[in-house]
Design an enzyme around this catalytic site. Structure first.
Site, PDB file in Angstrom:
ATOM      1  N   ALA A   1     -90.901 -58.803  -8.282  1.00  0.00           N
ATOM      2  CA  ALA A   1     -91.031 -57.386  -7.928  1.00  0.00           C
ATOM      3  C   ALA A   1     -90.759 -56.452  -9.106  1.00  0.00           C
ATOM      4  CB  ALA A   1     -90.099 -57.054  -6.762  1.00  0.00           C
TER       5      ALA A   1
ATOM      6  N   ARG B   1    -103.163 -57.646  -1.975  1.00  0.00           N
ATOM      7  CA  ARG B   1    -101.985 -57.430  -1.121  1.00  0.00           C
ATOM      8  C   ARG B   1    -101.675 -55.928  -1.003  1.00  0.00           C
ATOM      9  NH1 ARG B   1     -97.290 -61.286  -2.856  1.00  0.00           N
ATOM     10  NH2 ARG B   1     -96.542 -60.565  -0.811  1.00  0.00           N
TER      11      ARG B   1
ATOM     12  N   HIS C   1     -98.692 -64.353 -11.794  1.00  0.00           N
ATOM     13  CA  HIS C   1     -98.307 -64.248 -10.386  1.00  0.00           C
ATOM     14  C   HIS C   1     -98.915 -65.397  -9.600  1.00  0.00           C
ATOM     15  CE1 HIS C   1     -96.645 -60.350 -11.171  1.00  0.00           C
ATOM     16  NE2 HIS C   1     -97.741 -60.067 -11.845  1.00  0.00           N
TER      17      HIS C   1
ATOM     18  N   PRO D   1     -86.834 -61.895  -9.657  1.00  0.00           N
ATOM     19  CA  PRO D   1     -86.109 -61.903  -8.384  1.00  0.00           C
ATOM     20  C   PRO D   1     -86.855 -62.573  -7.243  1.00  0.00           C
ATOM     21  CG  PRO D   1     -86.878 -59.690  -8.928  1.00  0.00           C
ATOM     22  CD  PRO D   1     -87.084 -60.532 -10.147  1.00  0.00           C
ATOM     23  N   ASN D   2     -86.073 -63.306  -6.462  1.00  0.00           N
ATOM     24  CA  ASN D   2     -86.494 -63.977  -5.218  1.00  0.00           C
ATOM     25  C   ASN D   2     -87.350 -65.222  -5.429  1.00  0.00           C
ATOM     26  OD1 ASN D   2     -85.203 -62.141  -3.337  1.00  0.00           O
ATOM     27  ND2 ASN D   2     -86.707 -60.642  -4.036  1.00  0.00           N
TER      28      ASN D   2
ATOM     29  N   ASN E   1     -93.204 -64.601 -14.733  1.00  0.00           N
ATOM     30  CA  ASN E   1     -93.441 -64.089 -13.389  1.00  0.00           C
ATOM     31  C   ASN E   1     -92.260 -63.176 -13.095  1.00  0.00           C
ATOM     32  OD1 ASN E   1     -93.834 -63.475 -10.742  1.00  0.00           O
ATOM     33  ND2 ASN E   1     -94.222 -65.573 -10.064  1.00  0.00           N
TER      34      ASN E   1
ATOM     35  N   TYR F   1     -97.210 -67.834  -0.699  1.00  0.00           N
ATOM     36  CA  TYR F   1     -96.794 -68.456  -1.964  1.00  0.00           C
ATOM     37  C   TYR F   1     -96.951 -69.977  -1.997  1.00  0.00           C
ATOM     38  CZ  TYR F   1     -94.711 -63.847  -2.586  1.00  0.00           C
ATOM     39  OH  TYR F   1     -94.525 -62.504  -2.701  1.00  0.00           O
TER      40      TYR F   1
ATOM     41  N   GLU G   1     -98.317 -62.422 -18.423  1.00  0.00           N
ATOM     42  CA  GLU G   1     -97.825 -62.058 -17.081  1.00  0.00           C
ATOM     43  C   GLU G   1     -98.517 -62.955 -16.070  1.00  0.00           C
ATOM     44  OE1 GLU G   1     -98.638 -57.968 -15.992  1.00  0.00           O
ATOM     45  OE2 GLU G   1     -98.440 -58.417 -13.847  1.00  0.00           O
TER      46      GLU G   1
ATOM     47  N   ARG H   1     -89.707 -69.660   2.586  1.00  0.00           N
ATOM     48  CA  ARG H   1     -90.281 -68.625   3.443  1.00  0.00           C
ATOM     49  C   ARG H   1     -91.654 -68.270   2.906  1.00  0.00           C
ATOM     50  NH1 ARG H   1     -85.428 -65.725   5.254  1.00  0.00           N
ATOM     51  NH2 ARG H   1     -84.424 -67.365   6.471  1.00  0.00           N
TER      52      ARG H   1
HETATM   53  O1  CA2 Z   1     -97.197 -63.519  -6.536  1.00  0.00           O
HETATM   54  C1  CA2 Z   1     -96.212 -63.525  -7.285  1.00  0.00           C
HETATM   55  O2  CA2 Z   1     -95.944 -64.446  -8.045  1.00  0.00           O
HETATM   56  C2  CA2 Z   1     -95.221 -62.344  -7.213  1.00  0.00           C
HETATM   57  O3  CA2 Z   1     -94.754 -62.095  -8.534  1.00  0.00           O
HETATM   58  C3  CA2 Z   1     -94.078 -62.796  -6.308  1.00  0.00           C
HETATM   59  C4  CA2 Z   1     -93.036 -61.720  -6.035  1.00  0.00           C
HETATM   60  C5  CA2 Z   1     -93.702 -60.415  -5.587  1.00  0.00           C
HETATM   61  O4  CA2 Z   1     -92.735 -59.387  -5.499  1.00  0.00           O
HETATM   62  C6  CA2 Z   1     -94.804 -59.974  -6.550  1.00  0.00           C
HETATM   63  O5  CA2 Z   1     -95.409 -58.793  -6.039  1.00  0.00           O
HETATM   64  C7  CA2 Z   1     -95.857 -61.055  -6.700  1.00  0.00           C
HETATM   65  C8  CA2 Z   1     -92.063 -62.200  -4.933  1.00  0.00           C
HETATM   66  C9  CA2 Z   1     -91.246 -63.416  -5.355  1.00  0.00           C
HETATM   67  C10 CA2 Z   1     -90.962 -64.396  -4.246  1.00  0.00           C
HETATM   68  O6  CA2 Z   1     -90.579 -63.775  -3.036  1.00  0.00           O
HETATM   69  C11 CA2 Z   1     -90.370 -64.551  -1.920  1.00  0.00           C
HETATM   70  C12 CA2 Z   1     -90.190 -63.862  -0.740  1.00  0.00           C
HETATM   71  C13 CA2 Z   1     -89.993 -64.569   0.422  1.00  0.00           C
HETATM   72  C14 CA2 Z   1     -89.945 -65.958   0.402  1.00  0.00           C
HETATM   73  C15 CA2 Z   1     -90.108 -66.636  -0.787  1.00  0.00           C
HETATM   74  C16 CA2 Z   1     -90.315 -65.931  -1.942  1.00  0.00           C
END
Ligand code: CA2
Length: 145
Positions: A78, A108, A101, A11-12, A75, A24, A99, A19
């Site tokens: 969340a 974090r 990230h 997700p996301n 990846n 990231y 896995e 953003r």
């Molecule tokens: O660091 C990573 O790759 C994560 O898997 C990214 C996830 C986060 O929930 C994990 O804890 C670590 C989040 C995916 C992307 O989220 C975004 C949020 C805002 C803007 C762009 C991407």
């Protein structure tokens, strides 16, 4: 015939590059997909790169990987921190799963320090930005040689 590696994104991750570039980086998921395909072309393997915001879809893709891929880099976003279903799906398939990230989740918020899938995977790569994807593919290539 060349090996296929699945690269699964949760997700996301479709929002990457739009953003939070401080966490990231500036690459979009399409940029990272292109990097993974370049790795595949240089290393003689096929890359099947996918993203879903839905937990059950990720479970279905892990099951699919069991009969159509040599390994998986995931990846899970969340869902990493919440999903018993992904843990069980990874344990149910007999191929190596890495896995990964983009960010260093241990540097974090505390809720990101716990991974529910870490105990089920072969290994974890985190904190290298988009390079985490390539390092995961390199690991899969070496593990499946
Ligand atoms: O660091 C990573 O790759 C994560 O898997 C990214 C996830 C986060 O929930 C994990 O804890 C670590 C989040 C995916 C992307 O989220 C975004 C949020 C805002 C803007 C762009 C991407």
């Amino acid at each position: 015939m060349s090996k296929t590696f699945f690269v699964l994104n949760g997700p996301n991750l479709n929002m990457l590059g739009r953003r939070e570039p401080g966490i990231y980086g500036g690459k979009t998921l399409a940029d990272i997909e292109a990097d993974c395909h370049a790795f595949g072309a240089e290393n003689g393997c096929a890359i099947d790169f996918r993203q879903s915001n839905h937990e059950g879809v990720l479970v279905d893709w892990l099951h699919e990987a069991a009969y159509s891929a040599a390994g998986v880099a995931i990846n899970a976003g969340a869902y990493t921190h919440t999903s018993v279903a992904l843990h069980d799906a990874i344990r149910a398939i007999g191929i190596p799963v890495i896995e990964l990230h983009i960010s260093n989740v241990h540097a974090r918020e505390e809720f990101r320090h716990k991974s529910l899938i870490a105990a089920a995977v072969k290994g974890v790569i985190c904190g290298f930005g988009p390079l985490s994807y390539i390092l995961s593919l390199q690991a899969l290539k070496t593990l499946t040689q």
